[in-house]
Motif scaffolding. Sequence first.
Motif, PDB file in Angstrom:
ATOM      1  N   PHE A  84       0.818  -1.205   0.000  1.00  6.48           N
ATOM      2  CA  PHE A  84       0.000   0.000   0.000  1.00  6.48           C
ATOM      3  C   PHE A  84       0.858   1.263   0.000  1.00  6.48           C
ATOM      4  O   PHE A  84       2.016   1.245   0.404  1.00  6.48           O
ATOM      5  CB  PHE A  84      -0.907   0.018   1.233  1.00  6.48           C
ATOM      6  N   ASN A  86       0.613   3.838   1.938  1.00  5.04           N
ATOM      7  CA  ASN A  86       1.066   4.231   3.280  1.00  5.04           C
ATOM      8  C   ASN A  86       1.629   3.034   4.049  1.00  5.04           C
ATOM      9  O   ASN A  86       1.659   3.033   5.266  1.00  5.04           O
ATOM     10  CB  ASN A  86      -0.063   4.916   4.053  1.00  5.04           C
ATOM     11  N   ALA A  88       0.865   0.437   5.395  1.00  8.55           N
ATOM     12  CA  ALA A  88      -0.108  -0.367   6.162  1.00  8.55           C
ATOM     13  C   ALA A  88       0.559  -1.481   6.967  1.00  8.55           C
ATOM     14  O   ALA A  88       0.091  -2.623   6.977  1.00  8.55           O
ATOM     15  CB  ALA A  88      -1.184  -0.931   5.221  1.00  8.55           C
ATOM     16  N   LEU A  89       1.663  -1.150   7.637  1.00  7.77           N
ATOM     17  CA  LEU A  89       2.295  -2.148   8.517  1.00  7.77           C
ATOM     18  C   LEU A  89       1.500  -2.185   9.814  1.00  7.77           C
ATOM     19  O   LEU A  89       0.957  -1.159  10.235  1.00  7.77           O
ATOM     20  CB  LEU A  89       3.748  -1.746   8.806  1.00  7.77           C
ATOM     21  N   TYR A  90       1.452  -3.357  10.439  1.00  6.80           N
ATOM     22  CA  TYR A  90       0.708  -3.466  11.699  1.00  6.80           C
ATOM     23  C   TYR A  90       1.536  -2.798  12.805  1.00  6.80           C
ATOM     24  O   TYR A  90       2.628  -3.272  13.131  1.00  6.80           O
ATOM     25  CB  TYR A  90       0.438  -4.935  12.035  1.00  6.80           C
ATOM     26  N   PRO A  91       1.032  -1.706  13.382  1.00  8.47           N
ATOM     27  CA  PRO A  91       1.878  -0.922  14.293  1.00  8.47           C
ATOM     28  C   PRO A  91       2.223  -1.641  15.592  1.00  8.47           C
ATOM     29  O   PRO A  91       3.221  -1.311  16.233  1.00  8.47           O
ATOM     30  CB  PRO A  91       1.033   0.327  14.573  1.00  8.47           C
ATOM     31  N   HIS A  92       1.404  -2.647  15.981  1.00  8.42           N
ATOM     32  CA  HIS A  92       1.662  -3.319  17.259  1.00  8.42           C
ATOM     33  C   HIS A  92       2.594  -4.522  17.102  1.00  8.42           C
ATOM     34  O   HIS A  92       2.884  -5.200  18.071  1.00  8.42           O
ATOM     35  CB  HIS A  92       0.340  -3.759  17.882  1.00  8.42           C
ATOM     36  N   MET A  93       3.044  -4.758  15.868  1.00 10.56           N
ATOM     37  CA  MET A  93       3.938  -5.896  15.642  1.00 10.56           C
ATOM     38  C   MET A  93       5.326  -5.411  15.232  1.00 10.56           C
ATOM     39  O   MET A  93       5.455  -4.350  14.619  1.00 10.56           O
ATOM     40  CB  MET A  93       3.386  -6.781  14.513  1.00 10.56           C
ATOM     41  N   PHE A 101       3.619 -12.533   9.369  1.00  9.90           N
ATOM     42  CA  PHE A 101       2.208 -12.630   9.769  1.00  9.90           C
ATOM     43  C   PHE A 101       1.378 -13.432   8.757  1.00  9.90           C
ATOM     44  O   PHE A 101       0.626 -14.329   9.123  1.00  9.90           O
ATOM     45  CB  PHE A 101       1.622 -11.231   9.967  1.00  9.90           C
ATOM     46  N   ARG A 149       6.924  -8.302   3.403  1.00 12.04           N
ATOM     47  CA  ARG A 149       5.672  -8.958   3.781  1.00 12.04           C
ATOM     48  C   ARG A 149       4.985  -9.560   2.555  1.00 12.04           C
ATOM     49  O   ARG A 149       4.358 -10.608   2.638  1.00 12.04           O
ATOM     50  CB  ARG A 149       4.775  -7.898   4.424  1.00 12.04           C
TER      51      ARG A 149
END
Lengths: 370, 267
Positions: A84, A86, A88-93, A101, A149
Amino acid sequence: MKDYVCLKDICKQYDNSDSLSVDSFELSIKKGEFIVFVGPSGCGKSTTLRMIAGLEKITSGSLSVDGKQLNDVHPKDRDMAMVFQNYALYPHMSVKENIVFGLRVLKQSAEEIAEKLKWASQILGLDELLHRKPKDLSGGQRQRVALGRAIVRNPKVFLMDEPLSNLDAKLRVSMRNEITKLHRELSATTIYVTHDQVEAMTMADRVVVMKDGIIQQIGKPMDLYHNPANTFVAAFLGAPQMNLFEVEIVGRSLRFASGLTIAINEQQYEAVKHLMRVKVGVRPENIVADKDKLTDFPKDKLISAPIHNMERMGNENYVHITLGGESATLRVDSKKMHESVGDSFSFAFAEEYLSFFNSATGAAIPVAAS
Amino acid sequence: MLSLKKISFHLFALGMLVITVIPFALTIIISLSPLDLIAHGEVDISKFSLDSYVYILTKFPFDSWMINSVIVAFFVTVLNLVINSMLGYSMARHKGMGWLLFVIIACMMIPSQVLMAPTYMLLAEMGLINSYLGLILPFIFNLFFAFLMKQYYESMPFELEESAYMDGLSEMKTFWLIIFPIAKIPLISQAILLFTANWNAYLWPSIIGSSSDMYTLPVGLNSFHGQHEQFWNQIMAGVVLLTIPTIIIFLIFQKYFTKGIATSGLK
């Protein structure tokens, strides 16, 4: 080679809109091809990509990948990976968790996951960053994680939605090269969306130029550059853009608004003789401004016009002149350029580089090869 | 050098601290003092003892009240976190849920006391008086916090969910594995506020828990009131014991709590 991704007569109409955002999109993509959708904002390129991903519903038409119809298949079951704008990485990981993931969701074995993580982090230079959180990474690093990813999943199709547009100019060039290199190594079928014609020209196997939801032209970058299907493609591809002039056909010559007349060759005349007016296009680098070369032209073919602006790019200058009310841009070797803004500048059109377009429709007028 | 503005701010903050700390300090002092000294308004450190604490812990079913309070506060908090998040998320993401927002704001204007009688009647019909379900069920979601979660999720980019779908997750799994954990900060501050409020809740537990074995701590404390005499030292010892868990929870999660207040739009 058999078509891998097939889009047949794809249309998209949003509930709150009367017009089609994507109109009769028709494209076949071969396995391993790098396709770039390019066009200005709102042309429907991202909408088309999102329809392929399954993130937007297809209003009509059919989409198939590897022979399987995908219109009503949920994105999770399409076996595609998307990068994407922006990231779109998972901020809590952490970086590592972000990369693996998708593999964990696919319930791959721990050994397999570790192996793929090692491979991707080596390719993308992420070894040192694996335990960091996305917020601790720079834009370029985040982009590499997003790519990581996507590549570990080894999906059927890679989708990239303006992945470089949040990066600064220098980083964009290096990431552009990294993505191209990655594509060469993986030979993965990739659909890449951008509004930047430089990315389209430098990365694509084939480019799809779009405007107002409609495909304007599909082809190899250099084919599009040299043989644009219409004035939109002619002006969109190339920086600075192609100069377009509205001219009158007078005998075997073209008369510009300024009164300037230039002769055309036999094939060009045959192509335009039935028309009163045409649009003539010439790329900035094809206008002859080199003083040594200008000596080859007869005096009556030399044109002089005042410079109204000049952009210094280093190795070359973009010289902006006004010709009979229409502005034109020339690319001139900066070492051979001694004039400055306001000075009169001499140049000539080489007839073999002229392109012709229908004045009313903008469609290219083919000229037989001489 | 400190400016006049800074000095006055610090003096103000000090004043507020004193106002906040004095009642709590008095609570501790009274809980440690014998009843006769309290009656005369005297303080004698040499006579401080833990007798009141020992008394209430041995003579009252303090442990079962504590367990009741833990059960009620824990389940109300956990269920609130889940339901408020789901409610907030669906309002933030799904078109056509705007009417729900209107209902929520309208409901937030009704004082909770007004709803107590009908809620009691409803639970009585269901046979839930004097039960854990009766203590928990009416508070399993909170419209105000659901509204705050909606605000939080609205600020989250759509691409995160889309990215999760592309990674192979269904909508439900995306909520549990991506959306819910991302909201850690507002969830923690919400949890602290909810746990504290339900730990200290008195009115509803006193209405619904009619027998001593269903008392929560605040309701149990009320039974310390004698018919002719007030055992203030025992009551205050109970208050101190009641307060300790919430202080511990706040100290552990203080960092997230202040962050959550800043990010949830409460500030």
